[in-house]
Design a protein around this motif. Sequence first.
Motif, PDB file in Angstrom:
ATOM      1  N   PRO A 414     -33.141-111.858   1.124  1.00 38.25           N
ATOM      2  CA  PRO A 414     -34.169-111.585   0.108  1.00 38.25           C
ATOM      3  C   PRO A 414     -34.120-110.147  -0.406  1.00 38.25           C
ATOM      4  O   PRO A 414     -34.409-109.898  -1.581  1.00 38.25           O
ATOM      5  CB  PRO A 414     -35.478-111.868   0.849  1.00 38.25           C
ATOM      6  CG  PRO A 414     -35.155-111.810   2.293  1.00 38.25           C
ATOM      7  CD  PRO A 414     -33.738-112.254   2.415  1.00 38.25           C
ATOM      8  N   TYR A 415     -33.739-109.214   0.467  1.00 38.69           N
ATOM      9  CA  TYR A 415     -33.683-107.817   0.028  1.00 38.69           C
ATOM     10  C   TYR A 415     -32.461-107.551  -0.856  1.00 38.69           C
ATOM     11  O   TYR A 415     -32.542-106.802  -1.831  1.00 38.69           O
ATOM     12  CB  TYR A 415     -33.700-106.886   1.242  1.00 38.69           C
ATOM     13  CG  TYR A 415     -35.025-106.961   1.963  1.00 38.69           C
ATOM     14  CD1 TYR A 415     -36.188-106.495   1.356  1.00 38.69           C
ATOM     15  CD2 TYR A 415     -35.133-107.550   3.218  1.00 38.69           C
ATOM     16  CE1 TYR A 415     -37.417-106.596   1.983  1.00 38.69           C
ATOM     17  CE2 TYR A 415     -36.349-107.650   3.861  1.00 38.69           C
ATOM     18  CZ  TYR A 415     -37.495-107.175   3.238  1.00 38.69           C
ATOM     19  OH  TYR A 415     -38.707-107.286   3.846  1.00 38.69           O
ATOM     20  N   LEU A 416     -31.356-108.177  -0.506  1.00 36.62           N
ATOM     21  CA  LEU A 416     -30.183-108.045  -1.379  1.00 36.62           C
ATOM     22  C   LEU A 416     -30.451-108.727  -2.716  1.00 36.62           C
ATOM     23  O   LEU A 416     -30.069-108.217  -3.776  1.00 36.62           O
ATOM     24  CB  LEU A 416     -28.943-108.647  -0.698  1.00 36.62           C
ATOM     25  CG  LEU A 416     -28.397-107.845   0.488  1.00 36.62           C
ATOM     26  CD1 LEU A 416     -27.335-108.640   1.243  1.00 36.62           C
ATOM     27  CD2 LEU A 416     -27.820-106.512   0.011  1.00 36.62           C
ATOM     28  N   ARG A 486     -41.975-115.624   5.612  1.00 36.39           N
ATOM     29  CA  ARG A 486     -42.963-114.888   4.815  1.00 36.39           C
ATOM     30  C   ARG A 486     -42.556-113.419   4.672  1.00 36.39           C
ATOM     31  O   ARG A 486     -42.233-112.765   5.664  1.00 36.39           O
ATOM     32  CB  ARG A 486     -44.334-114.982   5.475  1.00 36.39           C
ATOM     33  CG  ARG A 486     -45.452-114.905   4.452  1.00 36.39           C
ATOM     34  CD  ARG A 486     -46.813-114.933   5.089  1.00 36.39           C
ATOM     35  NE  ARG A 486     -47.532-113.721   4.711  1.00 36.39           N
ATOM     36  CZ  ARG A 486     -48.281-112.996   5.524  1.00 36.39           C
ATOM     37  NH1 ARG A 486     -48.419-113.371   6.778  1.00 36.39           N
ATOM     38  NH2 ARG A 486     -48.878-111.922   5.095  1.00 36.39           N
ATOM     39  N   ILE A 487     -42.566-112.959   3.456  1.00 36.16           N
ATOM     40  CA  ILE A 487     -42.268-111.547   3.189  1.00 36.16           C
ATOM     41  C   ILE A 487     -43.584-110.840   2.905  1.00 36.16           C
ATOM     42  O   ILE A 487     -44.448-111.394   2.217  1.00 36.16           O
ATOM     43  CB  ILE A 487     -41.332-111.408   1.972  1.00 36.16           C
ATOM     44  CG1 ILE A 487     -40.021-112.177   2.212  1.00 36.16           C
ATOM     45  CG2 ILE A 487     -41.036-109.958   1.665  1.00 36.16           C
ATOM     46  CD1 ILE A 487     -39.144-112.296   0.990  1.00 36.16           C
ATOM     47  N   ASP A 488     -43.746-109.661   3.438  1.00 30.52           N
ATOM     48  CA  ASP A 488     -44.955-108.876   3.157  1.00 30.52           C
ATOM     49  C   ASP A 488     -44.818-108.308   1.740  1.00 30.52           C
ATOM     50  O   ASP A 488     -44.414-107.158   1.539  1.00 30.52           O
ATOM     51  CB  ASP A 488     -45.079-107.756   4.202  1.00 30.52           C
ATOM     52  CG  ASP A 488     -46.383-106.988   4.054  1.00 30.52           C
ATOM     53  OD1 ASP A 488     -47.067-107.167   3.022  1.00 30.52           O
ATOM     54  OD2 ASP A 488     -46.708-106.216   4.973  1.00 30.52           O
ATOM     55  N   VAL A 489     -45.158-109.158   0.789  1.00 26.70           N
ATOM     56  CA  VAL A 489     -44.917-108.815  -0.615  1.00 26.70           C
ATOM     57  C   VAL A 489     -45.688-107.560  -1.016  1.00 26.70           C
ATOM     58  O   VAL A 489     -45.171-106.710  -1.750  1.00 26.70           O
ATOM     59  CB  VAL A 489     -45.299-110.003  -1.525  1.00 26.70           C
ATOM     60  CG1 VAL A 489     -45.133-109.633  -2.992  1.00 26.70           C
ATOM     61  CG2 VAL A 489     -44.442-111.207  -1.183  1.00 26.70           C
ATOM     62  N   ASP A 490     -46.900-107.440  -0.512  1.00 23.70           N
ATOM     63  CA  ASP A 490     -47.700-106.270  -0.880  1.00 23.70           C
ATOM     64  C   ASP A 490     -46.999-104.976  -0.464  1.00 23.70           C
ATOM     65  O   ASP A 490     -46.948-104.004  -1.234  1.00 23.70           O
ATOM     66  CB  ASP A 490     -49.077-106.340  -0.213  1.00 23.70           C
ATOM     67  CG  ASP A 490     -49.926-107.461  -0.814  1.00 23.70           C
ATOM     68  OD1 ASP A 490     -49.574-107.918  -1.929  1.00 23.70           O
ATOM     69  OD2 ASP A 490     -50.888-107.884  -0.167  1.00 23.70           O
TER      70      ASP A 490
END
Lengths: 508, 165
Positions: A414-416, A486-490
Amino acid sequence: MAGHDYRFARQGDAFAVEIDGARREVALVTGSHHQQRYWLRSEAGRSLDLLPLDFLLTDGRWVPGPSVFVLPPGVDETGTGGLWNRNCITCHNVAGQPGLDEAKVFSATRVAELGIACEACHGPAAAHVARYQDPVYRYAAHVAARDDAAQIVNPEHLSRRAASAVCGQCHAVFVFKQHERREGSSYRAGGVLDDDRYLVHGGSAALDGAGENPPLPPGFLAQRFWSDGEVRVSGREYSGLVASECYRRGDLSCLDCHSMHASAPDDQLRPDRVGDAACVPCHAAERYGSGHTHHASASEGSRCANCHMPYTTFGLLKSIRTHRISSPSVAVNMTTGRPNACNLCHLDRTLAWTAEHLSSWYGAEPVNLSPEERRVAAALLWLLRGDAGQRALAAASMGWAPAQSAAGTAWMPPYLAGLLDDPYSAVRYNAARALHGLAGYSDLAYDWVGSPAEWQQAQREAIGRWRRSAGAAVSRAELLLPAPGRIDVDAVVALQRERDDRPVMLSE
Amino acid sequence: MIEDVTRTQAVLVHRHLRTGWAVLFVSAALGLGVETLHAFKIAAYVAVSNETRRLMWTLAHAHGVGLGLINIAFASTVRLQPDAARRRAGVASRCLLASTALIPAGFFLGGCYTYDGDPGLGILLVPVGGLLLLTALGLMVAPLWRRRAAEPASVRPEPNRSRRR
C-alpha cells in the motif's frame, strides 16, 4: 511520445532520427550501461542538441529525457543547445575544448577523442605510441616488465592521492576557474586537479586541501549535497571520498577498490576487493566481527559497506552507495534528512529503535525525537513526508533484497502504491520497480511515464490486491497498520500533509 | 650415382608428402579446435582482451594449411620435374621442413602467452621460419625459371638412361 513522432534510421554507420518528419543526424551517444542520451548535429556552429528522449538499457525502452532525473515536475531540458559543448564535453570525451567564440557560439569545439578513452586516464600518449611502434623496444619492455612512466601516466604508479585525482577530474563536484570555457580543462592525468578548478565542498568546514568555495549559483549546493556537506548525487564519488576519514586520516585511494581494466562494467570493483575485502586490508576482519556488527557474521548486517557506505546518493534512476565513509547516526539523519544505514535496511523500525541500539551498542549520544519519530517507522516518514530525494531513496530500499529480508515485504504494497502517482518520475520509477518485484504484483499494469489517470488506476488495483492478499494480515503500529487489513489513514494523511514539497533537483 | 639421385628424389617425395599430409591433418585439427572455442564462447579465446591469441591461433591454422599444401606441391615438383629440382632440392627440402615446423609453431606459441596487444616470445620463430621458407621457394623457383618452357623435363632424353644403354 510527448506529442511528437520520432523515427530512428540507420544508413551504414550513420544514425539519424526524424522528429516530426525533420531528419537530424546523431553525432554521438553518451551512456553505455544504464541509459543512453543522443546528441544531434545542429546548425549552430559545432553545437550539439540533446534528443529529448533517453533510452533505458535496463528497461529496453525510450522515455522522455527529463523523466530519468530527479527534477521538479514541469522542469525539462528545453534550450539544451550548447549543453554538450559547454558542460558534457569535459567528462564524456578526451581533452574537450568548448571553443566558445566572441559571438558566444561554439564554433571551434574540439576533442582529442569522442567518448571516454585511454588518454582520459593515462594522459597524452602520442610519445608513448610513437616509441612503442618499435617492436624491439616493445619486446624489450615486455621481457623486462618495464613501464615507461616518463612517456605515459599509469595511475597505479602515481601517488595514491594523485591517482584518485585522475578519477576526481570527473567524479567530483567542481567548478572551473575559467568561466568562459574556451580552452577546456587544463588538467591532465597526473597533474594537479586544483590548478584549473575549484573542488566544491558542501559543508561549512573546509576539507583538507580545499579552500573556500567560489561564488556559486543559487541552489548549486542543495542540488548536489545534503545539508551537512555529504554529496547526494551519483557520479561525484571523489567528493565523498575526500570527505572520508579513510582518505583524510588514512590513505584510501579509488584504486584500492576499483579497477578500470580488470572488473565488471557495473561498479568496476577490483575482483579481489568485492564486499568486505575492500576494507579488511586496513580494518582487520577479526576486530570487526559480529562483536562489532551485532549481526550474524554471515548476514548482510555484518557487511562493512551496508553500514558505512549506505545507499544515500541517487542517480541513474537508482540509489547508489555513498562514498563518504561514515558510521550510522540518527542525529545526522534528523539534522540532514539523509536516511541512516540502519533504517535503510530495517525499514519497518523507528528512529527511536535505531537510536536505542546505536546507544547501547556503540555509545551514541541520545537524541531528542519527535512523537512521530518515536512512533512511526523511519521509512514511512521518508516515504510520506520526506522530500523527493528521500522518497526516491526509501522506495529504492524497499526493492533492495537485504532490506526486504530484514523488514519483510507484506506491509509494503500500500505504501509503494501510494508513490505510484508521485509528482517526481524517479520516485514513481523506484516505487514501481519495488512493487513489481513483490510476489503478486509483477503483472501490475503501470507505466511510470504514463498519465495520472493510469497511475491512480494502478494504485487502486495494487491496494485491492494487497487487501485480498495474506499480506494484509500484518498488524504493526509503527507501520501504521493498527489492525489486519486496516491502514491508519488519518496518520498517513497527516504525515502526507507535512510532505516536503520544496522543489528538488538533483544534478547528477 | 644415378641410383643415388633417384633414391634421393624418392626420399624427398616421400618425406614431403608425409610431412604435407601430416601438417594438413594437424592444421585441420587446430582449426576444429578454434572453431570449438568459438562455439562454446570460451573466454580465454573469444574475450576482447584475447584478440591477439585469436589472431595468432588463426594464423597458425592458416599457415599450417598453406605449408602443408606447399610440401605436397614440393613433392609433386620433385616427382614431375626431377631435373629441375635436382640441384638444390636437398637444401630446399631442409629449409621447407624447418619453416613448416617454425611458422605454425611460432604463431601458436605466440598466442599461448601474450603481452597485451603483442604475441608472446614464441612469435620470434615466425620470422626465422619465414626466411627459411623464402629460401626454399627461391631454390625451387630459380631452376624452374631457367628451364625453357618448350622443353619440359618429362620429354627430354634422360642422360642417365642413355648412358646405361
